[in-house]
Design an enzyme around this catalytic site. Structure first.
Site, mmCIF file in Angstrom:
data_model
loop_
_atom_site.group_PDB
_atom_site.id
_atom_site.type_symbol
_atom_site.label_atom_id
_atom_site.label_comp_id
_atom_site.label_asym_id
_atom_site.label_seq_id
_atom_site.Cartn_x
_atom_site.Cartn_y
_atom_site.Cartn_z
ATOM 1 N N GLY A 1 0.859 -1.472 0.071
ATOM 2 C CA GLY A 1 0.267 -0.138 -0.180
ATOM 3 C C GLY A 1 0.300 1.141 -0.238
ATOM 4 N N SER A 2 1.961 0.989 -0.638
ATOM 5 C CA SER A 2 2.761 2.442 -0.511
ATOM 6 C C SER A 2 2.006 3.439 -1.780
ATOM 7 C CB SER A 2 4.360 2.014 -1.162
ATOM 8 O OG SER A 2 4.656 2.021 -2.904
ATOM 9 N N ASN A 3 1.564 3.256 -2.712
ATOM 10 C CA ASN A 3 0.970 4.178 -3.368
ATOM 11 C C ASN A 3 -0.460 4.529 -2.823
ATOM 12 O OD1 ASN A 3 2.046 4.528 -6.187
ATOM 13 N ND2 ASN A 3 2.122 2.107 -5.954
ATOM 14 N N LYS B 1 -17.470 -14.334 -8.161
ATOM 15 C CA LYS B 1 -16.797 -13.246 -8.198
ATOM 16 C C LYS B 1 -18.053 -11.873 -8.330
ATOM 17 C CE LYS B 1 -13.451 -10.680 -10.817
ATOM 18 N NZ LYS B 1 -12.509 -10.638 -11.019
ATOM 19 N N MET C 1 -4.195 -7.075 -6.655
ATOM 20 C CA MET C 1 -4.126 -7.840 -7.335
ATOM 21 C C MET C 1 -4.944 -8.875 -8.275
ATOM 22 S SD MET C 1 -1.308 -7.040 -7.647
ATOM 23 C CE MET C 1 0.030 -8.936 -8.207
ATOM 24 N N LEU D 1 -8.782 -8.734 -11.029
ATOM 25 C CA LEU D 1 -9.248 -8.077 -12.581
ATOM 26 C C LEU D 1 -10.688 -8.327 -12.431
ATOM 27 C CD1 LEU D 1 -9.130 -10.643 -15.634
ATOM 28 C CD2 LEU D 1 -8.277 -7.806 -15.135
ATOM 29 N N ILE D 2 -11.157 -6.903 -12.023
ATOM 30 C CA ILE D 2 -11.554 -5.914 -12.304
ATOM 31 C C ILE D 2 -13.369 -6.896 -13.104
ATOM 32 C CG2 ILE D 2 -13.420 -4.349 -12.228
ATOM 33 C CD1 ILE D 2 -11.094 -3.795 -9.605
ATOM 34 N N ASN E 1 -5.973 2.681 -13.192
ATOM 35 C CA ASN E 1 -5.045 1.685 -12.278
ATOM 36 C C ASN E 1 -3.958 2.255 -12.701
ATOM 37 O OD1 ASN E 1 -3.904 -1.032 -10.958
ATOM 38 N ND2 ASN E 1 -3.436 -2.133 -13.587
ATOM 39 N N HIS F 1 -0.045 0.639 -13.397
ATOM 40 C CA HIS F 1 0.951 -0.362 -13.380
ATOM 41 C C HIS F 1 1.754 0.210 -14.481
ATOM 42 C CE1 HIS F 1 1.042 -4.378 -14.735
ATOM 43 N NE2 HIS F 1 2.411 -3.882 -16.363
#
Ligand code: GRF
Length: 195
Positions: A12-14, A65, A90, A92-93, A107, A109
């Site tokens: 969670g650094s971002n 899902k 990590m 997929l939405i 997102n 990347h």
């Protein structure tokens, strides 16, 4: 002001960089919720320290899902979330969240997409031997790292770079550019940006 939910699975650094930028007035948004799919993730501790509500899910406890995403969606509604920011999430939405937040999910990347999508983009770049890699901030669609690109920043791969040194360079750039790009995106009237 936009109420954002940040989705993270790991350190969670971002997430932290986004929260800090909001507190410092560099990003005009309210970090209103952390959604995490890994109950032990360090991102949750960061949220608690920042006084931001965090909800941890165990996706395999749901039959599929859609059921998992419906539970997430319910939390997004409870917290009146306008916009979803993926930061090391990590997973997929799926269609449930995509249709509820159409055009309102971004997102980050760690490569210059379309190069090296998917898992371990940094390892893929090192393995290939590219001299330049970078970061990409993009809208999320149903694909794996395929949505329309909002911003990219190139980063040089030096001869002696290891996975750790390259990851640090990438993180340092991400922490500056993700909040900055979100700020620009939110200040564009009607949210239309290169779409
Ligand atoms: C970042 O490098 C991001 O680009 C990728 O996952 C990493 C998450 O790192 N999607 P952190 O959890 O924000 O430290």
């Amino acid at each position: 002001m936009k109420r954002i939910a940040i989705f993270a699975s790991g350190s969670g650094s971002n997430f932290q960089a986004i929260v800090d930028a909001c507190q410092e007035g560099l990003l005009d948004a309210e970090p209103a919720l952390l959604i995490c799919d890994k109950p032990g993730a360090y991102a949750i501790e960061r949220a608690e320290r920042a006084g931001i509500p965090a909800v941890a899910f165990v996706p395999r406890e749901y039959p599929n899902k859609a059921a998992y995403e419906n539970a997430v969606l319910q939390q997004l509604q409870v917290h009146r979330i306008d916009f979803i920011v993926l930061a090391g999430y990590m997973r997929l939405i799926g269609p449930t969240l995509l249709s509820a937040y159409k055009g309102r999910i971004v997102n980050i990347h760690p490569s210059l997409l379309p190069a090296f999508p998917g898992l371990d983009a940094i390892g893929q770049a090192l393995e290939y031997g590219v001299k330049v890699t970078g970061i990409t901030i993009h809208f999320v669609d149903e694909g794996m790292d395929t949505g329309p690109i909002i911003a990219q920043v190139p980063i040089e791969v030096a001869a002696g770079d290891t996975r750790e040194s390259l990851q640090k360079k990438i993180h340092d750039i991400e922490h500056i550019f993700y909040p900055k790009t979100l700020h620009q995106l939110f200040s564009i009237k009607g949210e239309k940006i290169t779409r």
